[in-house]
Design a protein around this motif. Structure first.
Motif, PDB file in Angstrom:
ATOM      1  N   VAL A 157      87.939   1.252  91.167  1.00 36.58           N
ATOM      2  CA  VAL A 157      87.010   2.220  91.753  1.00 36.58           C
ATOM      3  C   VAL A 157      85.711   1.473  92.082  1.00 36.58           C
ATOM      4  N   PRO A 158      85.680   0.710  93.176  1.00 36.13           N
ATOM      5  CA  PRO A 158      84.483  -0.081  93.507  1.00 36.13           C
ATOM      6  C   PRO A 158      83.230   0.762  93.694  1.00 36.13           C
ATOM      7  N   GLU A 159      83.422   2.057  93.996  1.00 37.65           N
ATOM      8  CA  GLU A 159      82.266   2.957  94.101  1.00 37.65           C
ATOM      9  C   GLU A 159      81.510   3.038  92.768  1.00 37.65           C
ATOM     10  N   ALA A 160      82.275   2.975  91.666  1.00 37.24           N
ATOM     11  CA  ALA A 160      81.661   3.035  90.338  1.00 37.24           C
ATOM     12  C   ALA A 160      80.827   1.794  90.066  1.00 37.24           C
ATOM     13  N   ALA A 161      81.234   0.655  90.605  1.00 42.84           N
ATOM     14  CA  ALA A 161      80.478  -0.584  90.418  1.00 42.84           C
ATOM     15  C   ALA A 161      79.098  -0.470  91.061  1.00 42.84           C
ATOM     16  N   THR A 162      79.065   0.009  92.293  1.00 47.31           N
ATOM     17  CA  THR A 162      77.782   0.183  92.991  1.00 47.31           C
ATOM     18  C   THR A 162      76.895   1.164  92.250  1.00 47.31           C
ATOM     19  N   SER A 163      77.462   2.289  91.862  1.00 48.75           N
ATOM     20  CA  SER A 163      76.690   3.309  91.148  1.00 48.75           C
ATOM     21  C   SER A 163      76.126   2.762  89.846  1.00 48.75           C
ATOM     22  N   SER A 164      76.935   1.989  89.119  1.00 45.05           N
ATOM     23  CA  SER A 164      76.507   1.447  87.829  1.00 45.05           C
ATOM     24  C   SER A 164      75.351   0.470  87.985  1.00 45.05           C
ATOM     25  N   ILE A 165      75.415  -0.375  89.006  1.00 45.62           N
ATOM     26  CA  ILE A 165      74.320  -1.324  89.253  1.00 45.62           C
ATOM     27  C   ILE A 165      73.045  -0.579  89.612  1.00 45.62           C
ATOM     28  N   PRO A 207      80.706   0.738  98.486  1.00 43.77           N
ATOM     29  CA  PRO A 207      81.404   0.168  97.328  1.00 43.77           C
ATOM     30  C   PRO A 207      81.316  -1.363  97.330  1.00 43.77           C
ATOM     31  N   ILE A 208      81.172  -1.943  96.141  1.00 46.03           N
ATOM     32  CA  ILE A 208      81.126  -3.398  96.001  1.00 46.03           C
ATOM     33  C   ILE A 208      82.495  -3.876  95.529  1.00 46.03           C
ATOM     34  N   VAL A 209      83.113  -4.756  96.318  1.00 47.72           N
ATOM     35  CA  VAL A 209      84.460  -5.242  96.012  1.00 47.72           C
ATOM     36  C   VAL A 209      84.388  -6.701  95.561  1.00 47.72           C
ATOM     37  N   LEU A 210      84.782  -6.943  94.313  1.00 48.80           N
ATOM     38  CA  LEU A 210      84.814  -8.286  93.746  1.00 48.80           C
ATOM     39  C   LEU A 210      86.067  -8.433  92.888  1.00 48.80           C
ATOM     40  N   PRO A 211      86.538  -9.674  92.656  1.00 50.43           N
ATOM     41  CA  PRO A 211      87.703  -9.873  91.781  1.00 50.43           C
ATOM     42  C   PRO A 211      87.402  -9.460  90.348  1.00 50.43           C
ATOM     43  N   GLN A 212      88.465  -9.124  89.613  1.00 50.12           N
ATOM     44  CA  GLN A 212      88.300  -8.636  88.235  1.00 50.12           C
ATOM     45  C   GLN A 212      87.623  -9.665  87.346  1.00 50.12           C
ATOM     46  N   LYS A 213      88.005 -10.927  87.447  1.00 54.70           N
ATOM     47  CA  LYS A 213      87.410 -11.946  86.576  1.00 54.70           C
ATOM     48  C   LYS A 213      85.928 -12.132  86.881  1.00 54.70           C
ATOM     49  N   THR A 214      85.557 -12.004  88.145  1.00 48.74           N
ATOM     50  CA  THR A 214      84.141 -12.116  88.519  1.00 48.74           C
ATOM     51  C   THR A 214      83.335 -10.996  87.890  1.00 48.74           C
ATOM     52  N   TRP A 215      83.881  -9.786  87.950  1.00 48.82           N
ATOM     53  CA  TRP A 215      83.203  -8.648  87.323  1.00 48.82           C
ATOM     54  C   TRP A 215      83.074  -8.866  85.815  1.00 48.82           C
ATOM     55  N   ALA A 216      84.129  -9.409  85.191  1.00 46.62           N
ATOM     56  CA  ALA A 216      84.098  -9.644  83.743  1.00 46.62           C
ATOM     57  C   ALA A 216      82.966 -10.606  83.375  1.00 46.62           C
ATOM     58  N   SER A 377      86.787  12.641  91.446  1.00 49.74           N
ATOM     59  CA  SER A 377      86.096  11.347  91.546  1.00 49.74           C
ATOM     60  C   SER A 377      84.842  11.329  90.675  1.00 49.74           C
ATOM     61  N   PHE A 378      84.116  12.445  90.655  1.00 50.50           N
ATOM     62  CA  PHE A 378      82.906  12.537  89.842  1.00 50.50           C
ATOM     63  C   PHE A 378      83.236  12.373  88.360  1.00 50.50           C
ATOM     64  N   ALA A 379      84.310  13.022  87.908  1.00 49.29           N
ATOM     65  CA  ALA A 379      84.715  12.912  86.503  1.00 49.29           C
ATOM     66  C   ALA A 379      85.082  11.471  86.155  1.00 49.29           C
ATOM     67  N   ALA A 380      85.814  10.815  87.058  1.00 46.37           N
ATOM     68  CA  ALA A 380      86.207   9.424  86.823  1.00 46.37           C
ATOM     69  C   ALA A 380      84.986   8.503  86.790  1.00 46.37           C
ATOM     70  N   LEU A 381      84.024   8.747  87.695  1.00 46.30           N
ATOM     71  CA  LEU A 381      82.803   7.949  87.729  1.00 46.30           C
ATOM     72  C   LEU A 381      81.985   8.130  86.457  1.00 46.30           C
ATOM     73  N   ALA A 382      81.921   9.364  85.964  1.00 43.70           N
ATOM     74  CA  ALA A 382      81.169   9.642  84.738  1.00 43.70           C
ATOM     75  C   ALA A 382      81.776   8.901  83.554  1.00 43.70           C
ATOM     76  N   VAL A 383      83.105   8.913  83.459  1.00 44.70           N
ATOM     77  CA  VAL A 383      83.783   8.215  82.363  1.00 44.70           C
ATOM     78  C   VAL A 383      83.525   6.715  82.444  1.00 44.70           C
ATOM     79  N   SER A 384      83.583   6.139  83.654  1.00 46.26           N
ATOM     80  CA  SER A 384      83.351   4.702  83.810  1.00 46.26           C
ATOM     81  C   SER A 384      81.918   4.328  83.461  1.00 46.26           C
ATOM     82  N   ALA A 385      80.968   5.204  83.756  1.00 47.15           N
ATOM     83  CA  ALA A 385      79.563   4.940  83.420  1.00 47.15           C
ATOM     84  C   ALA A 385      79.384   4.843  81.915  1.00 47.15           C
TER      85      ALA A 385
END
Length: 541
Positions: A157-165, A207-216, A377-385
């Protein structure tokens, strides 16, 4: 049966418990609003910083309410909705909320120190060393697991990455505005919440799209910085603002349930033995957050106790914060219980408990005129936050435990490398990161449920001994402690047996070591209680 009845019963019981049992405990334990807390007496501008009650409740709630109170009830629903509901309500009121409140208050009376320090003061140094090693290793496992979970979420969910930043940047601005520019909290909250939801919208469009290891790797760098940064500039404001996401989701889902009035489809009780195992002890290990969770004691005695402005806030934050999480667990249970058995199994297999929850909440929110896809989507974003919140809180807690293990009254020890906050954080992040990137965390993770509930039992043990040492009745913590020891020790026996049968010696050995640890600390505590002849000092001294 209507799901509305379940929600109404839960809300009424939680409210009654807060105003009666919570108040009873506060009076019985000796909560003193006139007594200065460590946030004032030990103020350092980094970890010890007083926070207003709503802000600290937001931090505490955001830290304890990650994905766990959602995953546990949805997963345990295979036993039927009745045992899960009873455990959430009864366990939450008489065990979980007491556990969180007790750990917070005991920590405040011990200078904001962790459960390990409380064990040392009341049981002995060896007890503290055993507990601290166990707690630190558990927190390292949490750091590893949530690094992978969060990075995978950002990929999926790359949208969650942008929101989190954007959340993080917004939190820094909010913290500076309210703490340094003296912007009123009410004004700052209104503006902050509006900007918070705009961050979510921005995430949907950019949305910000990056590889999983980069995000880690990015997350590991972030949690290092977050762990040593003053709490007022990031931790307090970010968790406070993030909590409004969960409040909004809870309110929206609750209103939607009342409008939709879904019928409970799952059986009240299925079987004492399911694919998860036996109802006792597996139910009580599976549903941790939402009923009682040892991780909460680490938060209560780690970050929260160092920010408590007044002891009168302890009931709201410790006891009340847990009851709000219990309500979230009830909502999660409803999202599973309203499904037919086949649909429940289908969603659980397709995307796991979070998918069951997000789909259910999305359908409830849709009753408010919001598109179901947007609600899901909102529920999923809230959980990821909240997964990100739990990640950096666990890192800071790991730093505290590491520092306290090597701390002493000796000035040289107090200034040593091992007690340096940057070094302690580096070690915690390095071990957590290595475990995450190696993929070995998933091998050890199955034992986390038992380890987490052992933390709860040990926290209740520490509080019980402290109360007894100060001439106070510890009945309200002692009996929950005994029950949690029974749950944990039984679960560990099953862990050892099943893993020996599978040839998984690593988990079998870890399970056996945890069993021995629990027994040793219980024996030490029993000796202390048996040797008590008279209460030494008053609890209010």
């Amino acid at each position: 049966m209507s799901a509305v009845i379940l929600v109404v019963i839960a809300v009424i019981l939680f409210f009654i418990a807060y105003v009666s049992y919570g108040a009873y405990l506060a009076k019985k334990w000796g909560i003193d609003p006139g007594k200065e807390t460590p946030a004032h007496t030990m103020y350092d501008g980094v970890d010890y910083v007083p926070a207003k009650a709503p802000v600290l409740l937001g931090h505490h709630f955001a830290s304890i309410a990650g994905a766990a109170p959602i995953i546990g009830p949805v997963t345990a629903a295979v036993f039927g909705w009745v045992p899960v509901f009873l455990w959430i309500v009864i366990g939450g009121i008489f065990m979980g909320a007491v556990h969180d409140f007790g750990a917070l208050f005991a920590s405040v009376r011990h200078g904001g120190r962790s459960i390990g320090e409380i064990i040392e003061k009341n049981i002995g140094k060896s007890g503290k060393q055993l507990f601290s090693i166990f707690a630190w290793l558990t927190l390292v496992l949490v750091v590893a697991a949530f690094t992978i979970v969060t990075s995978n979420t950002f990929v999926g969910v790359p949208e969650a990455a942008t929101s989190s930043i954007l959340f993080i940047l917004l939190a820094v601005l909010f913290g500076y505005a309210t703490n340094r520019l003296n912007v009123p909290l009410g004004v700052g909250t209104v503006i902050g919440v509006i900007l918070l939801f705009l961050c979510i919208v921005a995430g949907l469009y950019f949305p910000i799209v990056l590889p999983q290891k980069t995000w880690a790797l990015i997350l590991l760098v972030y949690v290092f910085i977050a762990s040593v940064t003053p709490v007022w500039i990031l931790l307090q404001p970010r968790d406070y603002l993030n909590s409004f996401l969960l409040y909004a989701m809870l309110i929206g889902a609750a209103i939607g349930i009342f409008i939709a009035n879904p019928t409970i489809q799952l059986a009240p009780v299925t079987s004492f033995k399911t694919n998860l195992g036996y109802l006792f002890p597996i139910l009580f290990v599976t549903v941790a957050c939402g009923a009682i969770s040892g991780f909460h004691s680490m938060v209560s005695s780690g970050t929260t106790a160092k920010q408590l402005d007044s002891e009168k806030d302890a009931r709201l934050i410790g006891y009340g914060g847990m009851l709000i999480e219990c309500f979230l667990a009830v909502i999660a249970l409803v999202t599973a219980a309203m499904l037919l058995k086949d649909k429940y199994a289908e969603l659980l297999k397709a995307g796991g408990p979070v998918t069951v929850f997000s789909t259910g909440v999305g359908s409830f929110i849709a009753r408010l005129g919001i598109p179901q896809k947007a609600g899901t989507s909102f529920a999923a974003l809230a959980v990821s936050a909240f997964a990100l919140t739990s990640l950096d809180t666990a890192t800071r807690l790991g730093r505290f435990v590491f520092q306290e293990y090597f701390s002493s009254d000796d000035e040289k020890a107090a200034e040593s490398l091992m007690t340096n906050k940057y070094f302690a954080t580096l070690v915690t992040v390095a071990f957590g990161g290595a475990l995450a990137l190696s993929g070995q965390w998933s091998t050890v993770w199955p034992i986390f449920g038992s380890a987490n509930q052992l933390l709860a039992a040990l926290a209740l043990l520490a509080v019980s001994v402290w109360l007894a040492n100060n001439g106070k009745d510890n009945t309200n913590t002692k009996y929950p402690m005994i029950f949690m020891f029974a749950v944990t020790l039984t679960a560990l026996v099953f862990v050892v047996q099943s893993n020996l049968a599978k040839g998984n010696l690593i988990l079998a050995v870890i399970g056996a070591l945890l069993f021995v640890l629990a027994v040793i600390l219980a024996v030490q505590a029993n000796k202390v209680l048996s040797n008590l002849k008279k209460p030494p000092t008053d609890i209010n001294a």
